[in-house]
Scaffold this motif. Structure first.
Motif, short mmCIF file in Angstrom:
data_model
loop_
_atom_site.label_atom_id
_atom_site.label_comp_id
_atom_site.label_asym_id
_atom_site.label_seq_id
_atom_site.Cartn_x
_atom_site.Cartn_y
_atom_site.Cartn_z
N VAL A 85 44.93 29.06 48.84
CA VAL A 85 44.05 28.84 47.69
C VAL A 85 42.65 29.37 48.01
O VAL A 85 41.98 29.95 47.15
CB VAL A 85 43.99 27.34 47.32
CG1 VAL A 85 43.01 27.11 46.17
CG2 VAL A 85 45.37 26.84 46.93
N ILE A 86 42.21 29.20 49.26
CA ILE A 86 40.92 29.75 49.67
C ILE A 86 40.94 31.26 49.57
O ILE A 86 39.99 31.89 49.09
CB ILE A 86 40.59 29.32 51.11
CG1 ILE A 86 40.43 27.79 51.18
CG2 ILE A 86 39.31 30.00 51.60
CD1 ILE A 86 40.25 27.26 52.58
N ARG A 87 42.04 31.87 49.99
CA ARG A 87 42.14 33.33 49.93
C ARG A 87 42.19 33.81 48.48
O ARG A 87 41.67 34.88 48.15
CB ARG A 87 43.37 33.80 50.71
CG ARG A 87 43.22 33.63 52.22
CD ARG A 87 44.33 34.28 53.00
NE ARG A 87 45.55 33.49 52.96
CZ ARG A 87 45.84 32.52 53.82
NH1 ARG A 87 45.00 32.21 54.78
NH2 ARG A 87 46.98 31.85 53.73
N LEU A 88 42.80 33.01 47.60
CA LEU A 88 42.81 33.35 46.17
C LEU A 88 41.40 33.34 45.61
O LEU A 88 41.00 34.26 44.88
CB LEU A 88 43.69 32.35 45.41
CG LEU A 88 43.68 32.45 43.88
CD1 LEU A 88 44.21 33.80 43.42
CD2 LEU A 88 44.51 31.32 43.27
N LEU A 89 40.62 32.33 45.94
CA LEU A 89 39.24 32.25 45.47
C LEU A 89 38.41 33.39 46.03
O LEU A 89 37.56 33.96 45.33
CB LEU A 89 38.63 30.91 45.88
CG LEU A 89 39.23 29.66 45.25
CD1 LEU A 89 38.60 28.40 45.84
CD2 LEU A 89 39.06 29.68 43.74
N ASP A 90 38.67 33.76 47.28
CA ASP A 90 37.94 34.87 47.89
C ASP A 90 38.28 36.18 47.19
O ASP A 90 37.40 37.01 46.94
CB ASP A 90 38.28 34.96 49.37
CG ASP A 90 37.35 35.91 50.12
OD1 ASP A 90 36.13 35.75 50.00
OD2 ASP A 90 37.86 36.81 50.83
N ALA A 91 39.56 36.38 46.84
CA ALA A 91 39.96 37.59 46.13
C ALA A 91 39.31 37.65 44.74
O ALA A 91 38.87 38.72 44.29
CB ALA A 91 41.49 37.64 45.99
N LEU A 92 39.24 36.50 44.09
CA LEU A 92 38.59 36.44 42.78
C LEU A 92 37.12 36.83 42.90
O LEU A 92 36.58 37.59 42.08
CB LEU A 92 38.72 35.02 42.22
CG LEU A 92 38.08 34.74 40.86
CD1 LEU A 92 38.73 35.57 39.78
CD2 LEU A 92 38.19 33.25 40.52
#
Length: 227
Positions: A85-92
């Motif tokens: 989820v952290i990586r998803l937010l970072d990608a966003l």
């Protein structure tokens, strides 16, 4: 079921995640939860939202599988469902920085003016920490620091920084970090330290990204035991 229907149904499920992320309040709640497990009332206070509004946002995040819960007594505690989820937010964040002009404008207006120097990468900071070459400064609130922090980091909330400068290593470069790459607390800390004539830089992002990368962390209980 036809392939077309399958793809349509699959994308609709993906869209549930996108819908859950389509709120600035929910993104901010995820950033707070990424610092460590929090109860609904704690999240309500730190986000500046009503309990009812906070609960509604958290339910949407839970339904999309982005957060998980546990109950202790009458309280419900929320945590991220995984480091991905952290990586998803970072990608966003990266996509928005590259393709949304207003993001660049906001960053330049509120952050870059305080510190335009390149931040220090995670791997470089870890190496310098192990060699004892830097003082790491965590400017998040004490409860977030207690939940987990960069090894050896000194916790001085931004509101106490100028009164506690003597706790920082003399003559060493200071590397500040907080909740993420756009956390204004780290930018403010670096600006204030430089005003005092100290050598200071920022970490390239924050504690959640450090954790998601699988880098070593400490918890307050462990720090006390070592002491």
């Amino acid at each position: 079921m036809s392939t077309t229907n399958f793809k349509h149904d699959l994308f609709n499920q993906f869209a549930r995640v996108g819908k859950a992320l389509a709120s600035g309040n929910r993104l901010e709640l995820l950033e707070f939860i990424a610092q460590g497990e929090r109860s609904v009332d704690e999240l309500s206070k730190v986000a500046g939202l009503t309990m009812a509004n906070t609960s509604q946002h958290l339910q949407q995040l839970r339904q999309a599988g982005l957060v998980a819960t546990r109950k202790q007594g009458l309280k419900v505690y929320y945590r991220l469902s995984g480091d991905d989820v952290i990586r998803l937010l970072d990608a966003l964040r990266v996509v928005a920085e590259r393709h949304v002009a207003d993001v660049e404008r906001l960053v330049n207006t509120y952050l870059t003016v305080k510190d335009s120097l390149e931040p220090i990468p995670r791997a470089e900071l870890l190496s310098r920490v192990r060699d004892g070459l830097v003082t790491v400064l965590d400017v998040r609130p004490a409860e977030e620091y207690a939940a987990g922090h960069v090894p050896g980091a000194v916790n001085i909330p931004i509101s106490e920084l100028e009164q506690r400068l003597e706790e920082l290593g003399k003559g060493q470069e200071i590397v500040a970090y907080c909740r993420g790459p756009h956390c204004v607390l780290a930018f403010d800390a670096v600006a204030r330290l430089r005003e005092k004539g100290l050598k200071a830089r920022r970490l390239e992002d924050g504690y959640p990204e450090w954790l998601a990368e699988g880098l070593p962390v400490e918890h307050q209980e462990e720090t006390k035991k070592d002491a």
